[in-house]
Enzyme design. Structure first.
Site, PDB file in Angstrom:
ATOM      1  NE  ARG A 189      -3.337   0.378   2.837  1.00 30.95           N
ATOM      2  CZ  ARG A 189      -2.689   1.468   3.887  1.00 30.95           C
ATOM      3  NH1 ARG A 189      -1.877   2.322   4.153  1.00 30.95           N
ATOM      4  NH2 ARG A 189      -2.516   1.089   5.598  1.00 30.95           N
ATOM      5  CE1 TYR A 217     -13.409   7.610 -18.621  1.00 31.11           C
ATOM      6  CE2 TYR A 217     -13.374   7.361 -16.094  1.00 31.11           C
ATOM      7  CZ  TYR A 217     -13.720   6.491 -17.290  1.00 31.11           C
ATOM      8  OH  TYR A 217     -13.806   5.747 -16.309  1.00 31.11           O
ATOM      9  CG  ASP A 267      -7.285  11.671 -18.682  1.00 27.96           C
ATOM     10  OD1 ASP A 267      -6.103  10.502 -18.638  1.00 27.96           O
ATOM     11  OD2 ASP A 267      -8.734  11.190 -17.705  1.00 27.96           O
ATOM     12  CE  LYS A 311      -9.294   2.937 -20.072  1.00 30.59           C
ATOM     13  NZ  LYS A 311      -9.968   4.308 -19.744  1.00 30.59           N
TER      14      LYS A 311
HETATM   15  C1  LIG Z   1     -10.478   5.125 -18.661  1.00 27.47           C
HETATM   16  C2  LIG Z   1     -10.590   6.186 -17.904  1.00 27.47           C
HETATM   17  C3  LIG Z   1      -9.900   6.646 -17.284  1.00 27.47           C
HETATM   18  C4  LIG Z   1     -10.234   5.764 -15.596  1.00 27.47           C
HETATM   19  O1  LIG Z   1      -9.655   4.252 -15.865  1.00 27.47           O
HETATM   20  P1  LIG Z   1      -9.540   3.848 -14.752  1.00 27.47           P
HETATM   21  O2  LIG Z   1      -8.658   2.750 -15.011  1.00 27.47           O
HETATM   22  O3  LIG Z   1     -11.416   2.526 -15.227  1.00 27.47           O
HETATM   23  O4  LIG Z   1     -10.123   3.476 -13.573  1.00 27.47           O
HETATM   24  C5  LIG Z   1     -10.301   7.475 -16.574  1.00 27.47           C
HETATM   25  N1  LIG Z   1      -9.226   8.912 -17.944  1.00 27.47           N
HETATM   26  C6  LIG Z   1      -9.847   8.168 -18.814  1.00 27.47           C
HETATM   27  C7  LIG Z   1      -9.507   9.027 -20.366  1.00 27.47           C
HETATM   28  C8  LIG Z   1     -10.194   7.124 -19.679  1.00 27.47           C
HETATM   29  O5  LIG Z   1     -10.466   6.453 -20.850  1.00 27.47           O
END
Ligand SMILES: *Cc1c(COP(=O)(O)O)cnc(C)c1O
Length: 378
Positions: free
Chosen positions: A43, A97, A169, A194
Site C-alpha cells: 500500500r 471523462y 489526463d 488503456k
Molecule cells: C478509462 C479512463 C479513466 C479511468 O481509468 P480506470 O483505469 O478505469 O480507473 C480516466 N480517464 C480516461 C480518459 C479514461 O479513458
C-alpha cells in the site's frame, strides 16, 4: 546519453538482475522484513514490482517523479485531492471523462469545492473565470469521443501565470504521443488500463509529474488505498515495454482507417486529429508524435445505420474502453456517456448514432476491408 523512448521502455530501471533473472520476478508478498529502509508494504507503493514501474513511468515523460496506481481513477482522485482543498474553486474542461466528472460533481462538491466547466480552446475567456480561490486547472490531452485537442500550451502558461496547479489526463495520447509532464503540466495522469498496459487485462493508473506534487498525491494514495498489487504490476511492466511499437501501429492504422471512412459516401462526419479536416489538426501535428488510435464518426443513416454497421463488422469487438491491441467499437451514448442527460449530450455535440472506435493493432487493410463489407450492407 539521451535514449529514445523505445530504448527507455526496455532498459529504464532494469539495472538489478535479481538472482541473474532477466525479468523482474513477481514479489508476491504484501510486506517485507525490517531493514534500514522505511517500512516496505504494497500500500505504500515502495515494493520492487512498483518501484521499477515508478522509475520507468518517470523517464517516459521526462518527469521528476511517478507512481503507479490501482486504477486511473485512483490516480485522478488522489492527485486532485492533493492540490484542491475545501473551499477552493476548480477550472475543469467541459468534456471530461465520465468518472472524473462524477468525482468533481459529487465527492469534491461535498468538500465544498466549486467548479467552472470551461472551454479549454478559448484562451480569451479564461481570465474572466478566475476567482480568488481558484487553485487548479484540469484538462485532457485528447477528449472523448470527439477527439479534440485543446490549447495545451496556453493552459500551461495560464496556470503558471496565475499560480494554479495544472492537471492533464493524458490517457488518450499516451506518453509516446505526448509528454505532458515535459510540456510543463504539474500532473500528467493516466488510466494505465488503456494504452500503457495495452492488452485489456489489467486495471491500473499512473501519476506522473513534478516531484513535490507526485509525493503529495502519493501520501493520499497510501491513505485512500489505491495501490497496485505485485501481479498486476508485473503484467503492466510486461505490457508497457512494447508501448512504442504498439503506439506506432495504433497511429498508422487509425490514420488509414480514418482516411478510408472520410472518403466513404455513407459517412457523414468523422473526427480524427490526423485528418486535415480536424479543427485542431495543425496543433496536434506540432505537439504530438502521432494522433493515437481513437476516432469517431457518424453515418448518413443515423441510428439504424449505426446499429447495422456494428452488427455486420467481424473484427472490432462491440465493447466499451480502449487502448488494447484489439479494435473495439461502441456508441458513446450507451457506454462512456450513458450518464448524461439528453440536454448535456446535445451541448457536448454527442449524437445517439455517433460511433467510436479504439483502433487496435490489426493489419490496417484487413480492418478497412471489414468496414467496407459492413458499410456495403448498411
Ligand atoms: C478509462 C479512463 C479513466 C479511468 O481509468 P480506470 O483505469 O478505469 O480507473 C480516466 N480517464 C480516461 C480518459 C479514461 O479513458
Amino acid at each position: 546519453m539521451k535514449l529514445a523512448i523505445d530504448t527507455q521502455l526496455i532498459h529504464a530501471g532494469e539495472d538489478q538482475r535479481i538472482e541473474g533473472a532477466i525479468r523482474m520476478p513477481i514479489f508476491q508478498t504484501a510486506m517485507f522484513e525490517h531493514d534500514d529502509d522505511p517500512l516496505r508494504y504494497v500500500r505504500y507503493n515502495n515494493t520492487p514490482n512498483q518501484t521499477i514501474l515508478n522509475h520507468k513511468l518517470t523517464v517516459l515523460e521526462e518527469a521528476e517523479d511517478a507512481l503507479v496506481t490501482g486504477s486511473g481513477m485512483a490516480a485522478i482522485t488522489a492527485s486532485i485531492l492533493s492540490a484542491v482543498k475545501p473551499g477552493d474553486h476548480l477550472l475543469a474542461q467541459n468534456s471530461l471523462y465520465g468518472g472524473t466528472h462524477k468525482f468533481i460533481r459529487s465527492l469534491l462538491a461535498d468538500l465544498n469545492v466549486s467548479v467552472s466547466f470551461f472551454d479549454a480552446d478559448a484562451p480569451d475567456t479564461w481570465n474572466s473565470l478566475l476567482r480568488t480561490n481558484t487553485s487548479s486547472v484540469y484538462v485532457e490531452s485528447i477528449t472523448n469521443p470527439l477527439v479534440r485537442v485543446c490549447d495545451l500550451e496556453n493552459i500551461v502558461e495560464f496556470a503558471q501565470a496565475n499560480n494554479l496547479t495544472s492537471f492533464i489526463d493524458n490517457t488518450f495520447a499516451s506518453p509516446y504521443n505526448y509528454k505532458a509532464a515535459a510540456a510543463g503540466f504539474d500532473f500528467s495522469l493516466h488510466s494505465a488500463t488503456k494504452y500503457l498496459n495495452g492488452h485489456s487485462d489489467v486495471v491500473a493508473g499512473a501519476i506522473i509529474g513534478k516531484k513535490e506534487w507526485v509525493q503529495k498525491a502519493g501520501k493520499n494514495l497510501a491513505q485512500l488505498g489505491g495501490s497496485l498489487d505485485p501481479y498486476a504490476c508485473f503484467l503492466l511492466h510486461r505490457g508497457l515495454q512494447t508501448l512504442a511499437l504498439r503506439m506506432r501501429q495504433h497511429n498508422a492504422t487509425a490514420q488509414m482507417l480514418s482516411e478510408f471512412l472520410e472518403s466513404h459516401n455513407k459517412v457523414n462526419k468523422i473526427h480524427y486529429p490526423g485528418l486535415r479536416s480536424h479543427p485542431q489538426h495543425e496543433r496536434a501535428a506540432q505537439w504530438f508524435e502521432g494522433f493515437s488510435g481513437m476516432l469517431s464518426f457518424e453515418l448518413h443513416g443515423g441510428l439504424p445505420a449505426a446499429n447495422k454497421l456494428i452488427h455486420h463488422l467481424h473484427l472490432p469487438v462491440f465493447a466499451p474502453s480502449l487502448g488494447g491491441v484489439e479494435s473495439l467499437i461502441t456508441r458513446p451514448v450507451i457506454s462512456s456517456h450513458s450518464g448524461l442527460s439528453p440536454e448535456d449530450l446535445k451541448a457536448a455535440e454527442i449524437s445517439d448514432h455517433l460511433i467510436r472506435i479504439s483502433v487496435g493493432i490489426e493489419d490496417a487493410n484487413d480492418l478497412i476491408k471489414d468496414f467496407k463489407q459492413a458499410l456495403h450492407q448498411v
